[in-house]
Write an enzyme that holds these catalytic residues in place. Sequence first.
Site, PDB file in Angstrom:
ATOM      1  N   HIS A 242       6.625   3.182   3.622  1.00  8.34           N
ATOM      2  CA  HIS A 242       6.214   4.570   3.881  1.00  8.34           C
ATOM      3  C   HIS A 242       6.698   5.514   2.791  1.00  8.34           C
ATOM      4  O   HIS A 242       7.076   6.648   3.058  1.00  8.34           O
ATOM      5  CB  HIS A 242       6.708   5.029   5.258  1.00  8.34           C
ATOM      6  CG  HIS A 242       6.027   4.337   6.387  1.00  8.34           C
ATOM      7  ND1 HIS A 242       6.544   4.288   7.665  1.00  8.34           N
ATOM      8  CD2 HIS A 242       4.856   3.662   6.441  1.00  8.34           C
ATOM      9  CE1 HIS A 242       5.715   3.599   8.442  1.00  8.34           C
ATOM     10  NE2 HIS A 242       4.689   3.206   7.719  1.00  8.34           N
ATOM     11  N   ASP A 270      -8.810   5.673   5.550  1.00 10.09           N
ATOM     12  CA  ASP A 270      -7.479   5.097   5.277  1.00 10.09           C
ATOM     13  C   ASP A 270      -7.659   3.921   4.307  1.00 10.09           C
ATOM     14  O   ASP A 270      -8.037   2.833   4.745  1.00 10.09           O
ATOM     15  CB  ASP A 270      -6.866   4.657   6.613  1.00 10.09           C
ATOM     16  CG  ASP A 270      -5.461   4.113   6.470  1.00 10.09           C
ATOM     17  OD1 ASP A 270      -4.886   4.183   5.373  1.00 10.09           O
ATOM     18  OD2 ASP A 270      -4.939   3.603   7.485  1.00 10.09           O
ATOM     19  N   TYR A 387       5.085  -7.680  -0.482  1.00 12.21           N
ATOM     20  CA  TYR A 387       6.099  -6.781  -1.078  1.00 12.21           C
ATOM     21  C   TYR A 387       7.301  -7.640  -1.458  1.00 12.21           C
ATOM     22  O   TYR A 387       7.994  -8.161  -0.580  1.00 12.21           O
ATOM     23  CB  TYR A 387       6.484  -5.700  -0.069  1.00 12.21           C
ATOM     24  CG  TYR A 387       5.262  -5.096   0.609  1.00 12.21           C
ATOM     25  CD1 TYR A 387       4.576  -4.036   0.030  1.00 12.21           C
ATOM     26  CD2 TYR A 387       4.756  -5.647   1.795  1.00 12.21           C
ATOM     27  CE1 TYR A 387       3.422  -3.521   0.621  1.00 12.21           C
ATOM     28  CE2 TYR A 387       3.614  -5.145   2.393  1.00 12.21           C
ATOM     29  CZ  TYR A 387       2.953  -4.080   1.804  1.00 12.21           C
ATOM     30  OH  TYR A 387       1.807  -3.589   2.388  1.00 12.21           O
TER      31      TYR A 387
HETATM   32  N1  GLY Z   1      -1.874   4.926   5.869  1.00  7.39           N
HETATM   33  C1  GLY Z   1      -1.321   4.512   7.070  1.00  7.39           C
HETATM   34  C2  GLY Z   1      -1.607   3.121   7.341  1.00  7.39           C
HETATM   35  O1  GLY Z   1      -2.138   2.440   6.480  1.00  7.39           O
HETATM   36  O2  GLY Z   1      -1.415   2.639   8.413  1.00  7.39           O
HETATM   37 MN    MN Z   2      -3.803   1.855   7.712  1.00 10.01          MN
HETATM   38 MN    MN Z   3      -3.201   3.222   4.824  1.00 14.74          MN
END
Ligand code: GLY
Ligand code: MN
Ligand code: MN
Length: 437
Positions: A242, A270, A387
């Site tokens: 995050h 998104d 990651y």
């Molecule tokens: N950007 C928030 C997620 O990918 O869940």
């Molecule tokens: Mn997402």
């Molecule tokens: Mn996302």
Amino acid sequence: MLSMSEFALYSERRTRLQKKMQQGIAIIPTAAEVTRNADTNYDYRHDSNFYYLSDFAEPEAVLVLIAGDKPQSILFCREKNLEREIWDGFRHGPEGARDKFGFDAAFSIENLEEKLVELMANQPVLHYPIGAAADWDARIIKSREIVKAKARTGIQAPSEIRDVRELLNEMRLLKDFHELDIMRRAAKISCDAHRRAMNITKPNLFEYQIEAELLHEFCRHGARHPAYTSIVAGGANACTLHYVGNHARLNDGELLLIDAGCELEGYASDITRTFPVNGKFNAAQKDVYEIVLSAQAAAIAAAKPGNLWNQPHEAALRVLAQGFIDLKICNGSVEAVIESESYKQFYMHRTGHWLGMDVHDVGEYKIGEEWRSLGAGMTLTVEPGCYIRPADNIPSELWNIGIRIEDDVLITALGNEVLTQAAPKTIKEIEEVMFHE
Ligand code: GLY
Ligand code: MN
Ligand code: MN
């Protein structure tokens, strides 16, 4: 003015909820304005449930629905006030809102408490988003207490309180044609923004300069706000899931992970893309990228009607586990890596979530003990990643590689539609955009 079809759409949603309620009263407030500092507010964002049923975006408003033989939909909103409108802008006012948005009645928000006492009287059930906002909880419970106090006059207060979100969440899970039209447009704008970011990125820029390009592209297409704070994470920052600091310099030889999507007309997109700061993947970056890309393809293929919610995640996980074994960062068989959860050192989140008015949208993932079946009209993200933080047991050429690839997917009758297909994704596409556009 709303077109007739939009007008009908929102009133049809209200009718549908009233039918699901069967009886009683629903009280659905919009979101409060929130102070940022001193006398400055954060940009106002309506409550998603309220907006879904009303199309009304002003603050200080409440929707009341009465179910049963004589259904009614009633809006409470701010009065017109020429003095305030000179300073803060247009208000519909109750009469204007009633006529424009098709409510049966509308009243001043100033009269809410008094009217609620009348409207709650003799309703058996109160449908309300319990616990969503503590101040509303207190106000609604107080109104109910006032109704209760009238027991000696023969008036009864609702004896049952139900969370109206249980009904609303399931309605919102299945997107209608109007919502899908907006979501396709939001996805397109976000794809353009990721392409723009790829175009502009080069070593020594700062992450926030790329963020500015994303916001510019959103805004110039009418999407005034991102759906969530953009993650623009160069190099090791991509391994902080995050990361929103967005203040570091971009270094030659590193990757840049961007997780960003606009909100358009109340609907989120998104998208995550990961690409080399200098436009060319090195060998180690390529190896990891191809694994995540294959995992995503497997997950998207599993996102189809009749499959369970978890199947795309399981499909991605198998590909990632095999990839981690091939990279020699996990040991044993695919089954053993999954069983022991050793993959979690490199892939610690799940592969997606519902998408809609909220970026992590509403809707159950399980029905009882079982993952729910995917069905046409559901929209979700598919977003596997990898990651790799520095560690003694990891080859150093893999250190600080953080990759996620995220698309928005609509389940259709026959399979799926990737709404964010236009954002460059293969190594070839990305390198072409970065070198030739
Ligand atoms: N950007 C928030 C997620 O990918 O869940
Ligand atoms: Mn997402
Ligand atoms: Mn996302």
